[in-house]
Design an enzyme around this catalytic site. Structure first.
Site, short mmCIF file in Angstrom:
data_model
loop_
_atom_site.label_atom_id
_atom_site.label_comp_id
_atom_site.label_asym_id
_atom_site.label_seq_id
_atom_site.Cartn_x
_atom_site.Cartn_y
_atom_site.Cartn_z
N ASP A 93 33.74 113.47 57.44
CA ASP A 93 33.11 112.93 56.23
C ASP A 93 32.87 111.43 56.24
OD1 ASP A 93 35.75 112.30 56.20
OD2 ASP A 93 36.23 113.16 54.25
N HIS A 94 33.62 110.71 57.08
CA HIS A 94 33.55 109.25 57.01
C HIS A 94 32.49 108.64 57.92
CE1 HIS A 94 37.27 109.52 54.79
NE2 HIS A 94 37.37 108.21 54.70
N ARG A 152 37.51 102.59 44.83
CA ARG A 152 37.86 101.24 45.29
C ARG A 152 36.66 100.32 45.21
NH1 ARG A 152 41.51 103.17 50.26
NH2 ARG A 152 43.26 103.63 48.91
N ARG A 208 44.78 103.89 56.91
CA ARG A 208 44.38 103.73 58.31
C ARG A 208 45.47 103.02 59.12
NH1 ARG A 208 39.66 99.78 56.14
NH2 ARG A 208 39.45 101.59 54.80
N SER A 230 44.00 101.63 52.11
CA SER A 230 43.85 102.80 52.98
C SER A 230 45.12 103.16 53.76
CB SER A 230 42.74 102.49 53.96
OG SER A 230 42.86 103.24 55.12
N ASP A 275 44.87 110.04 54.81
CA ASP A 275 43.92 109.32 53.97
C ASP A 275 44.64 109.06 52.66
OD1 ASP A 275 40.61 109.00 53.68
OD2 ASP A 275 41.75 109.11 51.81
C1 MIC Z 1 39.27 104.70 52.11
O1 MIC Z 1 38.96 105.21 51.04
O2 MIC Z 1 39.54 103.50 52.21
C2 MIC Z 1 39.39 105.58 53.32
C3 MIC Z 1 38.35 105.17 54.25
O3 MIC Z 1 39.19 106.91 52.98
C4 MIC Z 1 40.80 105.38 53.90
C5 MIC Z 1 41.00 106.03 55.19
C6 MIC Z 1 40.48 105.30 56.35
O4 MIC Z 1 40.56 104.09 56.43
O5 MIC Z 1 40.02 105.97 57.27
C7 MIC Z 1 41.95 105.77 53.02
O6 MIC Z 1 41.82 105.71 51.82
O7 MIC Z 1 43.04 106.07 53.52
FE1 SF4 Z 2 35.80 108.93 51.43
FE2 SF4 Z 2 37.97 107.42 50.97
FE3 SF4 Z 2 35.71 107.08 49.57
FE4 SF4 Z 2 37.11 109.22 49.19
S1 SF4 Z 2 37.76 107.14 48.78
S2 SF4 Z 2 34.91 109.14 49.41
S3 SF4 Z 2 37.90 109.65 51.22
S4 SF4 Z 2 36.01 106.75 51.75
#
Ligand code: MIC
Ligand code: SF4
Length: 846
Positions: free
Chosen positions: A95-96, A448, A645, A643, A160
């Site tokens: 999805d990312h 976010r 990550r 995140s 995640d």
């Molecule tokens: C996000 O919303 O910041 C992400 C991208 O989904 C991250 C995960 C990532 O950095 O791959 C998260 O929320 O953990």
């Molecule tokens: Fe994707 Fe993270 Fe955004 Fe949700 S918050 S849509 S998992 S990047």
């Protein structure tokens, strides 16, 4: 289709008994969170009254979910764990990695081409190890999990931070780094500090313009981005039961934005309705049978102050719609005050883009309510002023809203429907003109809004609101527009008001989908070959990190003293960098490039202590690495917020940073640092942050006696020849110290656990094991037992082992030997028991 029904049945059969025992030990009525946690203790974890915020506890989560951007690193690590299959049901979701540009169809074609290598890798690893695989376009991890896998009373982890979304279906669902996921997939215990509990009592009922999103926007305003740290937020009250299950999901989802470990709701009719609507009537039936165990004991909600560490009350009938931002999700402004706040603070009033959808807000209800506003555009002779986009959360939602005419309604206001993926939410948005870096405002229903997150432009002021408010503001094109009180001038010059949004909670005709995008794994994956090209710039097999050298660390440089907010987006940016999530060396070139240097207030510009010149952060760190010099990173409050990550921890580790020293950490990031063998330290006295000067050198002292709850010392050598010592705290327990010494948790695991680990189940014959462990453990030293188990285990895996794995094992063995000496007597006894037990299991299997 219901996945893993047997697992749910087995858990539900065991839950009442486990909860009753826990209630006796705790000695008082239990919250829902406690019931779920106590029902998921690992088989080796002794039941006791755990101290909230203090006790480290071993759990056995029911399942694991991973998204493509984090799964790559998680699965690269899992591959070196030597298991034939995952020990618990696990899934991967693509999805990312899909850039939102022209629209779903074309964008998907491009992504499938550009990221083919990564998708193929994820698909084949999933196939091999028994992991369910959701193809690009199938949907966003958390929406797909809610629709297919989440179930009341369950416990899951996901790589995640928004895994917490599944709390909407009454789960304890927790975001973790990939290394944690590897533990669970390898059948090992998963450790978590027993959380504190925050109760949120919702009275009244949502109405008019107010939606579930506003509850969490309000809570974020109250608790701030740090307020939930180390806590589970449990919602209850008439306001909770009267809202939809997906609305609950939205609230839990954004619990990540207050740093909460997770959030959850007790099982109720809304959840049963959602389970039935998503094809899981069997789960609803099972849940109905034990429903008193899937919510708190009645005494708890009657007297919440007695059972929660903190209680917040919100009256939904009086709650106003909110818009949070810019740049931080906890800056909450009720819509009635937005205009004046924007004018006061110089936020651009013109709304350029409204974006709805994402994992946070793309339920049928969300889309239906937003569509009810879009419909009024034509009806009332209006024209939508801002660009409008939708990212549906799943193909099931997309298919159903298309069937029900909503997409058509959105198209009529010129909307762009992007792929069922993260897209703009994570900076995978090819926004025209963003490169001009102009000051502008966007509003979205994501979670976010950190600087630069959506379009890479640091001057984009992003605000978070409900899909309905976002739609209204996009129609008006004006941040100061309050749809409750204000009217708009239509094309005919008349003043018209938007009617409050309406929409069904669930589709009257049921959900539908043609191809959900799911690929089941092979029954026997042993012959599946996973290929990683050594010349790839997207994927790189992991070389194990070096174990600790056994001495204090001397002469470390300062890489950066970061000023203010330093989220994981600042440490390891997403957007175009997502591409390198499977290649540690390449992605390390984004290390801390978003952080502000305290000394010159610039981004990605730090002093190279070797040359005195200013240069980009990763370049400076590579220069230190080339000279064999370690360094430290200094940071402010809530460092690593955002995140899950683990790249934000692996990159500094890979480039030779030895310690991260901050005023405070966000939970997941702190664990990720520990897992990767870094030192995660906090100032004992926060004022000491001011003692760090740009040209300082540092020693970290006390490592040879590194032990739980014993602070370390940082000696600061200033450039004028003077030195001073400060105390730095840490939260490492004995196990985590073993990770540090081994070089990483994976190294430690390679040596001691994985090869022998059996899936954690409560059904093991405890008696026999106890007998043996008593006899043996009493006679033998831990060192010997560990060695013996390793030998046996190593033999078993040797056949399959790859060179990198061999090296890892060697390093880890060495470290584990050191570690076993160092751990306290008590821990030693405990771990000897475990090892004997595992070795015995292995013998039996042979
Ligand atoms: C996000 O919303 O910041 C992400 C991208 O989904 C991250 C995960 C990532 O950095 O791959 C998260 O929320 O953990
Ligand atoms: Fe994707 Fe993270 Fe955004 Fe949700 S918050 S849509 S998992 S990047």
């Amino acid at each position: 289709m219901t996945f893993d029904l047997d697992m749910i049945k087995a858990l539900y059969a065991a839950m009442p008994g486990r909860i009753a025992k826990a209630r006796t030990v705790v000695g008082k009525p239990l919250t829902l969170s406690e019931k779920i946690l106590y029902a998921h203790l690992h088989s080796d974890q002794k039941l006791q009254n755990f101290e909230r915020g203090k006790s480290y506890v071993d759990f056995s989560p029911d399942r694991v979910a991973m998204q493509d951007a984090t799964a790559q690193m998680a699965l690269l690590q899992f591959m070196s764990a030597g298991r034939a299959k995952v020990a618990v049901p696990s899934t991967v979701h693509c999805d990312h990695l899909i850039v939102a540009k022209t629209g779903a169809k074309d964008d998907l074609i491009v992504a499938n081409k550009e990221s083919k290598e990564v998708f193929d890798f994820l698909s084949s690893v999933s196939n091999k190890y028994g992991i369910g695989f959701w193809r690009p376009g199938a949907g966003i991890i958390h929406q797909v999990v809610l629709e297919n896998y989440a179930f009341p009373g369950g416990m899951m982890i996901g790589t995640d931070s928004h895994t917490v979304n599944a709390g909407g279906l009454g789960m304890v669902a927790i975001g973790v780094g990939g290394a944690d996921a590897v533990d669970v997939m390898a059948g090992m215990a998963w450790e978590l500090k027993f959380p504190k509990l925050i109760g949120v009592k919702l009275t009244g009922k949502l109405n008019g313009w107010t939606s579930a999103k506003d509850v969490i926007l309000k809570v974020a305003g109250i608790l701030t981005v740090k307020g939930g740290t180390g806590a589970i937020v449990e919602y209850f009250g008439e306001g909770a039961t009267s809202m939809s299950c997906t609305g609950k999901g939205t609230i839990c989802n954004m619990g990540a934005e207050i740093g909460a470990t997770t959030s959850t709701f007790g099982y109720d009719d809304s959840m049963a309705r959602y389970l039935v609507a998503t094809g899981r009537a069997e789960v609803a039936e099972l849940a109905n049978k034990i429903k008193e165990h899937l919510t708190a004991d009645p005494e708890v909600y009657a007297n919440p102050e007695k059972y929660f560490d903190q209680v917040i009350e919100i009256n939904l009938s009086e709650l106003e719609p909110h818009l949070n931002g810019p740049f931080t999700p906890d800056l909450a402004t009720p819509i009635s005050k937005l205009k004046s706040e924007a004018e006061k603070n110089g936020w651009p009033l013109k709304v350029e883009v409204g974006l709805i959808g994402s994992c946070t807000n793309s339920s049928y209800e969300d889309i239906a309510r937003a569509a009810s506003l879009a419909k009024q555009v034509a009806e009332k002779g209006l024209k939508t002023k801002a660009v409008f986009t939708i990212t549906p959360g799943s193909e099931q939602v997309r298919y159903t809203i298309e069937r029900d005419g909503f997409i058509d309604t959105f198209n009529k206001i010129g909307a762009k429907v992007f792929a069922n993926a993260c897209g703009p939410c994570i900076g995978m948005w090819s926004r025209v003109g963003a490169e001009r870096k102009e000051k502008n405002t966007i509003v979205h229903s994501f979670n976010r809004n950190f600087q630069s997150r959506n379009d890479g432009n640091p001057n984009t002021f992003a605000f978070v609101g409900s899909p309905e408010l976002v739609t209204a503001l996009a129609i008006a094109g004006d941040l100061g527009f309050n749809p409750i009180t204000d009217s708009l001038t239509n094309e005919q010059g008349q003043q018209v008001k938007l009617d409050p949004p309406t929409g069904d909670e669930l589709p009257a005709k049921g959900f539908d989908v043609k191809d959900p995008g799911y690929q089941a794994p092979a029954k026997d994956g042993s012959s599946v070959v996973v290929k990683v090209s050594p010349t790839s710039d997207r994927l790189q097999l992991l070389a194990p990190f070096k174990p600790w050298e056994g001495t204090d660390l001397k002469g470390l440089r300062l890489l950066i003293k970061a000023k203010g907010k330093c989220t994981t987006d600042h440490i390891s940016m997403a957007g175009k960098w997502l591409k390198y999530r499977g290649h540690l060396d390449n992605i390390s070139n984004n290390l801390l490039i978003g952080a502000t240097n305290f000394y010159n207030e610039k981004i990605n510009s730090v002093k190279n202590g070797l040359t005195g010149e200013y240069d980009e952060v990763p370049k400076v760190q590579r220069a230190y690495k080339a000279q064999g010099l370690g360094s430290i990173v200094v940071g402010d409050e809530n460092y690593g917020e955002g995140s899950s990550r683990e790249h934000a921890a692996m990159e500094p580790r890979h480039l030779g940073v030895r310690a991260i020293l901050v005023k405070s950490f966000a939970r997941i990031h702190e664990t990720n640092l520990k897992k990767q063998g870094m030192l995660a330290l906090t100032f004992a006295n926060k004022e000491d942050y001011n003692k760090i000067k740009e040209d300082d050198k540092f020693d970290i002292v006390g490592l040879t006696t590194f032990s739980p709850e014993k602070p370390l010392t940082l000696v600061i050598h200033h450039s004028d020849g003077s030195s001073e010592s400060i105390t730095v705290n840490h939260t490492y327990n004995a196990n985590q110290i073993a990770w540090f010494k081994a070089g990483s948790a994976l190294n430690a695991m390679g040596a001691t656990k994985t090869k022998t680990a059996a899936p954690a189940k409560k059904t093991k014959p405890k008696k026999a094991v106890k007998k043996i462990s008593k006899k043996t453990a009493a006679k033998k030293t831990v060192k010997k037992v560990v060695k013996k188990a390793q030998k046996k285990a190593a033999k078993k895996v040797q056949k399959k082992a790859k060179p990198a794995k061999k090296a890892a094992r060697k390093l880890a063995k060495k470290a584990a030997r050191k570690t076993s000496k160092a751990i306290s007597k008590k821990t030693a006894k405990k771990s000897s028991k475990r090892v004997v037990k595992k070795a015995k299991n292995l013998k039996k299997k042979k």
